[in-house]
Design an enzyme around this catalytic site. Structure first.
Site: not given
Ligand code: FAD
Length: 292
Positions: A220, A280, A17, A127, A51
């Site tokens: 970090q 890095k 990443e 998402a 974001a």
């Molecule tokens: P979701 O899947 O929407 O989940 C968030 C919460 O809502 C969870 O508690 C889940 O249980 C709940 N939920 C999910 N779907 C539903 C539904 N349909 N109904 C009700 N509840 C639901 N952030 C950035 O800003 N930019 C990035 O590029 C970025 N890259 C990332 C890469 C990885 C591998 C990871 C693990 C995280 C990354 N993040 C990034 C952080 C991420 O945006 C945050 O962790 C954020 O809080 C949750 O994103 P998510 O897509 O998992 O959300």
């Protein structure tokens, strides 16, 4: 979504990443970083997305370099917080023009400086809603050829009431079309093994990549733990206590810990490894050298 084979369905993957440069005059050095990462022959490189999407163009530019200049599949992250369907469609259209069709669907977190108006204007709550949109007729031709991955959390997402609820929501992402999950970083492999077992029990069948973040400086730690919510096992806390004052020793110990984590994962049948490279290449190269 098409049935063609993609990097998301490979049996083994090693991926990295990266994040786009913060300033416009840093692109040349960002491309150098990518050239060096490319030499390590990853299966794909994923690129983070701010974001709110204000710097979406930077993610597209970095993805294009990876996909078209380096010939490595690029995965563009895409966050929904504060985003409209029109804005998301514009970004996806720009990505497709650059031959980038792999997308990491994410919700993102509300940035501290995002106004209520911008936050309330979001048209996707989760998402899964983003993936659902591209499965719907509304997205039209734009959805053709797209492939989605999504995030998962071995120690549970911080907002989820329980692991059970989080896994139910994860399954929804898969049901809607997520073809691969990439995990939040973790330092204790046992959490990942338990998570995989529970996920399987809930019907998660797509590959799950283990997110590994090398900690090379004690500075970090605070930020990473705050952002990821990942626990620090005693074994790793001891390393930080022992080497934290010495930058060189801490770097070596952090890389060594990541190597041991990955070796243990592979010995336990985990063949999808995603390294949070933090841009890095030297550190990443040392890890790749250590695990091969
Ligand atoms: P979701 O899947 O929407 O989940 C968030 C919460 O809502 C969870 O508690 C889940 O249980 C709940 N939920 C999910 N779907 C539903 C539904 N349909 N109904 C009700 N509840 C639901 N952030 C950035 O800003 N930019 C990035 O590029 C970025 N890259 C990332 C890469 C990885 C591998 C990871 C693990 C995280 C990354 N993040 C990034 C952080 C991420 O945006 C945050 O962790 C954020 O809080 C949750 O994103 P998510 O897509 O998992 O959300």
């Amino acid at each position: 979504m098409s049935d063609e084979k993609t990097v998301f369905s490979k049996e083994k993957t090693l991926s990295f990443e990266v994040f786009p440069p913060k300033k416009d005059d840093e692109f040349a050095s960002a491309f150098e970083v990518l050239d060096k990462l490319c030499a390590l022959k990853p299966d794909y490189i994923s690129v983070t997305y701010g974001a709110g999407g204000s710097r979406a163009g930077k993610t597209v530019e970095i993805c294009s370099y990876i996909q078209n200049k380096l010939g490595i599949p690029a995965i563009s992250h895409l966050t929904t917080v504060g985003a409209s369907k029109a804005g998301i469609s514009e970004t996806v259209s720009s990505l497709k023009k650059e031959n980038v069709t792999h997308i990491m669907a994410l919700r993102g977190d509300r940035p501290a400086d995002m106004t209520d108006e911008a936050y309330d204007s979001r048209e996707f709550e989760h998402a899964s809603d983003l993936i659902a949109y591209f499965r719907s007729e509304e997205a039209g031709e734009l959805a053709t050829g797209l492939h989605f991955a999504a995030a998962c959390y071995p120690e549970k997402h911080y907002e989820a009431f329980s692991m059970e609820t989080d896994l139910r929501n994860l399954k929804l992402k898969q049901d809607l079309g997520a073809e691969h999950f990439i995990s939040q970083l973790f330092f204790d492999n046992d959490y990942f093994y338990t998570f995989l077992e529970k996920a399987e029990g809930k019907g998660i069948t797509v590959p799950v990549s283990a997110g590994i973040m090398p900690i090379t400086s004690p500075r970090q730690i605070g930020t990473i733990v705050a952002l990821s919510g990942s626990s620090i096992p005693k074994q790793f806390a001891d390393i930080i206590a022992k080497y934290g004052e010495n930058a060189d020793e801490m770097r070596k110990a952090g890389i060594d810990y990541a190597i041991r984590q990955i070796r243990d994962l592979r010995e336990n049948g985990v063949y999808h490894i995603h390294i949070y490279s933090m841009n890095k290449p030297k550190t990443t190269a040392e890890i790749v050298g250590g695990i091969n």
